[in-house]
Design an enzyme around this catalytic site. Sequence first.
Site, PDB file in Angstrom:
ATOM      1  N   CYS A 243       0.813  -1.218   0.000  1.00 41.32           N
ATOM      2  CA  CYS A 243       0.000   0.000   0.000  1.00 41.32           C
ATOM      3  C   CYS A 243       0.846   1.267   0.000  1.00 41.32           C
ATOM      4  O   CYS A 243       0.309   2.364  -0.099  1.00 41.32           O
ATOM      5  CB  CYS A 243      -0.958  -0.043   1.179  1.00 41.32           C
ATOM      6  SG  CYS A 243      -1.988  -1.514   1.077  1.00 41.32           S
TER       7      CYS A 243
ATOM      8  N   HIS B 225      -2.094   7.811   6.955  1.00 45.30           N
ATOM      9  CA  HIS B 225      -2.407   6.528   6.338  1.00 45.30           C
ATOM     10  C   HIS B 225      -3.777   6.076   6.839  1.00 45.30           C
ATOM     11  O   HIS B 225      -4.577   5.579   6.071  1.00 45.30           O
ATOM     12  CB  HIS B 225      -1.318   5.514   6.660  1.00 45.30           C
ATOM     13  CG  HIS B 225      -1.480   4.231   5.897  1.00 45.30           C
ATOM     14  ND1 HIS B 225      -1.542   4.202   4.515  1.00 45.30           N
ATOM     15  CD2 HIS B 225      -1.631   2.949   6.312  1.00 45.30           C
ATOM     16  CE1 HIS B 225      -1.707   2.945   4.114  1.00 45.30           C
ATOM     17  NE2 HIS B 225      -1.776   2.169   5.176  1.00 45.30           N
TER      18      HIS B 225
ATOM     19  N   GLU C 164       0.120   5.172  14.279  1.00 38.30           N
ATOM     20  CA  GLU C 164       0.519   6.331  13.485  1.00 38.30           C
ATOM     21  C   GLU C 164       0.352   7.631  14.284  1.00 38.30           C
ATOM     22  O   GLU C 164       1.192   8.529  14.205  1.00 38.30           O
ATOM     23  CB  GLU C 164      -0.311   6.399  12.191  1.00 38.30           C
ATOM     24  CG  GLU C 164       0.095   7.544  11.274  1.00 38.30           C
ATOM     25  CD  GLU C 164      -0.731   7.608   9.990  1.00 38.30           C
ATOM     26  OE1 GLU C 164      -1.735   6.888   9.890  1.00 38.30           O
ATOM     27  OE2 GLU C 164      -0.346   8.385   9.100  1.00 38.30           O
TER      28      GLU C 164
ATOM     29  N   LYS D 212      -9.235   8.375   3.666  1.00 38.59           N
ATOM     30  CA  LYS D 212      -9.723   7.006   3.428  1.00 38.59           C
ATOM     31  C   LYS D 212     -11.127   6.823   3.998  1.00 38.59           C
ATOM     32  O   LYS D 212     -11.830   5.885   3.626  1.00 38.59           O
ATOM     33  CB  LYS D 212      -8.777   5.975   4.036  1.00 38.59           C
ATOM     34  CG  LYS D 212      -7.461   5.827   3.274  1.00 38.59           C
ATOM     35  CD  LYS D 212      -6.648   4.649   3.783  1.00 38.59           C
ATOM     36  CE  LYS D 212      -5.330   4.506   3.057  1.00 38.59           C
ATOM     37  NZ  LYS D 212      -4.326   5.501   3.464  1.00 38.59           N
TER      38      LYS D 212
ATOM     39  N   HIS E  48      -9.695   2.410   1.139  1.00 40.69           N
ATOM     40  CA  HIS E  48      -8.254   2.223   1.023  1.00 40.69           C
ATOM     41  C   HIS E  48      -7.941   1.709  -0.383  1.00 40.69           C
ATOM     42  O   HIS E  48      -8.197   0.553  -0.699  1.00 40.69           O
ATOM     43  CB  HIS E  48      -7.787   1.231   2.089  1.00 40.69           C
ATOM     44  CG  HIS E  48      -6.297   1.085   2.156  1.00 40.69           C
ATOM     45  ND1 HIS E  48      -5.440   1.764   1.328  1.00 40.69           N
ATOM     46  CD2 HIS E  48      -5.517   0.335   2.980  1.00 40.69           C
ATOM     47  CE1 HIS E  48      -4.188   1.430   1.627  1.00 40.69           C
ATOM     48  NE2 HIS E  48      -4.208   0.574   2.623  1.00 40.69           N
TER      49      HIS E  48
ATOM     50  N   PHE F 251       1.964  -3.385   3.899  1.00 43.60           N
ATOM     51  CA  PHE F 251       2.301  -4.691   4.466  1.00 43.60           C
ATOM     52  C   PHE F 251       3.730  -5.049   4.058  1.00 43.60           C
ATOM     53  O   PHE F 251       4.111  -4.884   2.898  1.00 43.60           O
ATOM     54  CB  PHE F 251       1.351  -5.772   3.945  1.00 43.60           C
ATOM     55  CG  PHE F 251      -0.031  -5.693   4.545  1.00 43.60           C
ATOM     56  CD1 PHE F 251      -0.282  -4.994   5.712  1.00 43.60           C
ATOM     57  CD2 PHE F 251      -1.089  -6.352   3.926  1.00 43.60           C
ATOM     58  CE1 PHE F 251      -1.559  -4.942   6.263  1.00 43.60           C
ATOM     59  CE2 PHE F 251      -2.371  -6.308   4.464  1.00 43.60           C
ATOM     60  CZ  PHE F 251      -2.604  -5.597   5.629  1.00 43.60           C
TER      61      PHE F 251
END
Lengths: 78, 417
Positions: free
Chosen positions: B165, B305, B316, B337, B342, B403
């Site tokens: 991502c 994110h 985060e 998002k 996402h 990831f």
Amino acid sequence: MSDIATRVKKIIVDKLGVDEAEVTTEASFTNDLGADSLDTVELIMEFEKEFNISIPDEQAETITTVGQAVSYLEEHAK
Amino acid sequence: MELKRVVVTGLGALTPIGNTVDAYWAGLASGTSGAGPITLFDASKFKTRFACELKNFEPTDFLDKKEARKLDRYCQLAMIASDEAVKQAGLAEGNFNPDRVGVISGSGIGGLITFQQEVMNFAAGDGTPRFNPFFIPKMISDIAAGQISIRHGFRGPNYSVTSACASSTNAIGVAFDLIRAGKIDVAVTGGSEAVISEAGVGGFNAMKALSERNDSPETASRPYDKDRDGFVMGEGAGILVLEELEHAIKRGAKIICEIAGSGASGDAYHITAPHPEGLGAKNVMLAALADAGMNPEDIDYINTHGTSTPLGDGAEIKAIQDVFKDHAYKLNISSTKSMTGHCLGAAGAIELIACIKAIENDTVPPTINHFTDDPELDAQLNFTFNQAQKRTVNAALSNTFGFGGHNACVIAKKYKG
């Protein structure tokens, strides 16, 4: 036009995105109808699927025009 | 060696809340959700039956039928968004050197839909291999860069970047560095993703990564809400034209903003879980600030994110508070998002575009779907909940994590000559 020729033409129009009028007996897939090497492989595969046959590679290489495809399939289609 | 300055001269976007940059920004500014029931495949037996799909989108409105058929959906999206960006940049024959225009694209996965279809066809047969000759060139995750270059004749460096991502943000970082180093004049960069399919949704469902709020798709993506339960899958593309400043001035291009710096880091912790203290996230923001020669106080807005997962959102925010200290309370923070879902490998580019539009409009897009405060998060922070906020945005930072523990960050700022 034979039933086989009609079906062949339909596949070519669909896969190569060309006008039906361009798909003449003499038309070459690569020189006249804009196919590249991958398009040609795909066409052969579509013929195999449509007519439920297997076209050996050495024979497939000799099928380069609409007319050749129709003759081959008229002879071999089940 | 003195580094060149890099500006943005073109933007293109295809998103679940708008099929052009203008439509996307209108959706962001008005707090629109892009979520709804899945229409791209029959999801009736899936744990998650909703996603953020593109709306009213027909690839053949943009690409000819023959061309569209040879492209995976992820590549179609990249091509269409790059057309918009290149058009806005006004790159025309004679005003650039094609050998010095690079294309650096990003996709987390590539042509998963094509891959799935071909394997399913094979599995349904009698073992005779009848793979389509376009299977591989449609599926590979670099083909978007190749196709964009063929369409526009850009002959500079050409490749893709893959970091799940974080892919499109890393791609933008690479493109930025190539221009800064003087190796190219212009880069078409960003990324795309389209994996709303049985394999895509099933795979992420198996990881328990997706929200399962099937009774209310449009409120499912709720970053920083106490009851968040996973991310909502999106699809789309974001493309930017980056350009060396003098090159842009010389050809009279409209300068949208400047890219100030970028950073990249690894968590070295776990394949999917974020570092609990947000270490990689902290390092990447520090790296981007240092790269930009900026202080934390120079940043006005952070597009996080923030995927709406229980673990990721908190880590985060911890990292932001570590890096920004007291200034964290003066920042606007938001996760767009909440609206777009996402978009995986495309998320970073789509969100950097949100930052750039925020700078352009001095408006911060919101984090929608806030219902209940999460007691684990500092309530004094400004998460821009539910409604856009007007403020001067001189500089904005976009975080993206993938990831594998990939972290990437880009900072954009107003161009002030």
